[in-house]
Design a protein around this motif. Sequence first.
Motif, PDB file in Angstrom:
ATOM      1  N   ILE A  65       0.874  -1.174   0.000  1.00  0.00           N
ATOM      2  CA  ILE A  65       0.000   0.000   0.000  1.00  0.00           C
ATOM      3  C   ILE A  65       0.905   1.216   0.000  1.00  0.00           C
ATOM      4  N   VAL A  66       0.839   1.946  -1.081  1.00  0.00           N
ATOM      5  CA  VAL A  66       1.722   3.096  -1.262  1.00  0.00           C
ATOM      6  C   VAL A  66       0.904   4.360  -0.984  1.00  0.00           C
ATOM      7  N   THR A  67       1.384   5.167  -0.063  1.00  0.00           N
ATOM      8  CA  THR A  67       0.734   6.451   0.197  1.00  0.00           C
ATOM      9  C   THR A  67       1.616   7.547  -0.406  1.00  0.00           C
TER      10      THR A  67
ATOM     11  N   GLN B  11      -4.284  -0.626  -7.960  1.00  0.00           N
ATOM     12  CA  GLN B  11      -5.704  -0.450  -7.660  1.00  0.00           C
ATOM     13  C   GLN B  11      -5.782   0.784  -6.781  1.00  0.00           C
ATOM     14  N   LYS B  12      -6.650   1.733  -7.144  1.00  0.00           N
ATOM     15  CA  LYS B  12      -6.737   2.981  -6.389  1.00  0.00           C
ATOM     16  C   LYS B  12      -7.566   2.764  -5.130  1.00  0.00           C
ATOM     17  N   LEU B  13      -6.997   3.112  -3.980  1.00  0.00           N
ATOM     18  CA  LEU B  13      -7.744   2.950  -2.730  1.00  0.00           C
ATOM     19  C   LEU B  13      -8.420   4.248  -2.329  1.00  0.00           C
ATOM     20  N   ASP B  14      -7.682   5.375  -2.411  1.00  0.00           N
ATOM     21  CA  ASP B  14      -8.303   6.699  -2.290  1.00  0.00           C
ATOM     22  C   ASP B  14      -7.403   7.715  -3.006  1.00  0.00           C
ATOM     23  N   GLU B  15      -7.612   8.998  -2.735  1.00  0.00           N
ATOM     24  CA  GLU B  15      -6.894  10.039  -3.473  1.00  0.00           C
ATOM     25  C   GLU B  15      -5.380   9.855  -3.436  1.00  0.00           C
ATOM     26  N   LYS B  16      -4.866   9.420  -2.296  1.00  0.00           N
ATOM     27  CA  LYS B  16      -3.409   9.343  -2.173  1.00  0.00           C
ATOM     28  C   LYS B  16      -2.904   7.933  -1.890  1.00  0.00           C
ATOM     29  N   LYS B  17      -3.799   6.959  -1.862  1.00  0.00           N
ATOM     30  CA  LYS B  17      -3.362   5.598  -1.539  1.00  0.00           C
ATOM     31  C   LYS B  17      -3.588   4.662  -2.712  1.00  0.00           C
TER      32      LYS B  17
ATOM     33  N   PHE C 119       9.190  -2.184  -9.684  1.00  0.00           N
ATOM     34  CA  PHE C 119       8.408  -1.561  -8.626  1.00  0.00           C
ATOM     35  C   PHE C 119       9.234  -0.471  -7.931  1.00  0.00           C
ATOM     36  N   ILE C 120      10.447  -0.826  -7.533  1.00  0.00           N
ATOM     37  CA  ILE C 120      11.300   0.116  -6.802  1.00  0.00           C
ATOM     38  C   ILE C 120      11.678   1.291  -7.703  1.00  0.00           C
ATOM     39  N   ARG C 121      12.043   0.979  -8.947  1.00  0.00           N
ATOM     40  CA  ARG C 121      12.439   2.049  -9.867  1.00  0.00           C
ATOM     41  C   ARG C 121      11.289   3.027 -10.091  1.00  0.00           C
ATOM     42  N   THR C 122      10.121   2.471 -10.282  1.00  0.00           N
ATOM     43  CA  THR C 122       8.956   3.333 -10.529  1.00  0.00           C
ATOM     44  C   THR C 122       8.693   4.229  -9.321  1.00  0.00           C
ATOM     45  N   LEU C 123       8.745   3.621  -8.151  1.00  0.00           N
ATOM     46  CA  LEU C 123       8.444   4.400  -6.947  1.00  0.00           C
ATOM     47  C   LEU C 123       9.438   5.531  -6.724  1.00  0.00           C
TER      48      LEU C 123
ATOM     49  N   LEU D 182       4.869   3.566   2.999  1.00  0.00           N
ATOM     50  CA  LEU D 182       4.863   2.330   2.221  1.00  0.00           C
ATOM     51  C   LEU D 182       4.626   1.175   3.181  1.00  0.00           C
ATOM     52  N   ASP D 183       3.586   0.425   2.903  1.00  0.00           N
ATOM     53  CA  ASP D 183       3.191  -0.673   3.789  1.00  0.00           C
ATOM     54  C   ASP D 183       3.061  -1.972   3.014  1.00  0.00           C
TER      55      ASP D 183
END
Lengths: 266, 296
Positions: B223-225, B243-249, B261-265, B273-274
């Motif tokens: 879960i990326v905030t 998958q969009k969880l909310d505006e920022k998650k 994944f790491i490169r994109t982030l 990051l959870d």
Amino acid sequence: MNKTLFFASLKANWKLLLGTFLVLAMYQSVIIGMYDPESVEAMKAMIEAFPEGMMSAFGYDLPANDLTGHMGTYLYGFLMLVFPLMYVVPAGNNLMAKHVDRGSMAYLLGTPNTRIRIARTQAVFFVSSTLLLFFSVVLFGMLMSESLFPGELIYGDYLLLNLVTVAVYMVLCGIAFLASCTFNESRGSIMAGLGIPGAFLIFKMMSAASDQLEGLKYATLFSLIDVPRIFEHSGYALLTSGILIAVSVLLFVLAIRIFNKRGLNI
Amino acid sequence: MIDVQQLTHVYPGGKGIFDLDFTVREGEVFGYLGPNGAGKTTTIRNIMGFVNARKGRVTIRGLDCRRDTAAVQKFIGYLPGEIAFFDNMKGLEFLKFVGDMHGMANTRLRDSLIDRFELDASGSIRKMSKGMKQKLGIIAAFMHDPEVYILDEPTGGLDPFMQNVFMDLIRQEKARGKTIMLSSHIFDEVQRSCDRAGIIRDGRLAAIEDVKSLNAMKSREFIVTLATKKDTQNLLASGLETQKLDEKKVLVRVARNFDDFIRTLSAYNLANLDIRQRSLEDIFMNYYGKKGNGHE
């Protein structure tokens, strides 16, 4: 027989055994101490002063003309019947059902010992510890009698009386052990182990207290501890004890078989 | 080594285990994985010979586990799922008692295990914490150096450090050629310690897999905030499985493409990051595309 388990059971139950012995020894002392050859008549008068049924219920209506008779009336009418249950009921439960209920039986059966060996060891412990209890109490009664009233105790009568009492108790142990081997929970095991002897005791008291309920004496093992008949030396005591011990052996054999066959949710 | 054959055990009420068929091979660590109530302990009770199966049987080295129980126990080390000891005993006294019941002469292994698990065994069992009791149970199962271990939820109550000590012990025993069956409801635990896993649900064996192939199937969810809404939009458009969880998650599912994944982030400002904890049922859904009938 597994010695390790035997001694572990001893360690888990010796306090209960000792406590029961002390209670029984205390009553032996009190009752023997109450004996007074001079005042047998006074005792009779006192008994007559109480409502008839009430004293009969506790077995206190037999003529007690000597020390052995006095003990037969006041100890073996009620006290020596009820207080050994203090040991027999909880110990019976502790040895098998409690281990199944709590799950510690898994540790016993997780060792290279057959179920039969485990159950047999616990049965041997149960019988021998109960015999030790009675043996100690009987010995204590003799010592107490000799020190307070030298030469008054009639050993033949006293030993036969105790033989029948022990034999009745062997059956009660068998019942408690059977319950302990059969039930998954301590609750069931204690209810059966205490309930059946408890019912025997109540039946005995009711049958003695009221003529209408006299028939109940056939529904209780305790009426086999028939003091006057035992003192007749007619073979009654030996025959009765023999039959009771045979019944007890059957109960133990049945208990071990049931434990060997059944499923244990441990 | 351990052969479970058409084992069926039904409780009043209908739950139980049904037609279980599997083998634990000599020298392997076999994970027995399933949610609570799936039938793991019931299977183990049958292996230990505590209960009578309605159908089927279990053998270890050809010995029937219910009939020849005492002979089988000679080479088994068993850790029950629910710990119940003789609570009138002290810790060491209990270990001595179980050792004597096993006819165990040498206490060196026992003492080294006590040191290894840093257990103070001198106190009364009644006053021990859950973790201490679990250690005591583990030592009791391992101290007579058996060839086969049956361990029911062995890490329950252990802190992460002690879980590692336990995992080391498992690896060491495997290296010594021991056969180990351990049950667990925790996927990662089985993944870390086992060669193969049997997966049980509702009393039926759902699958037996090599742990390697389980790993290959396993994906992680993060879960990326993000710090800004713009970053959220960008991440959703990045080509990762999101998958969009909310505006920022945003939830990101990563299977093997951790580098991507790491490169994109790294291009975004992250607030948090959870890793999402996943239940066994989730994992099942992913792998087998079917849902359980109602547990948990």
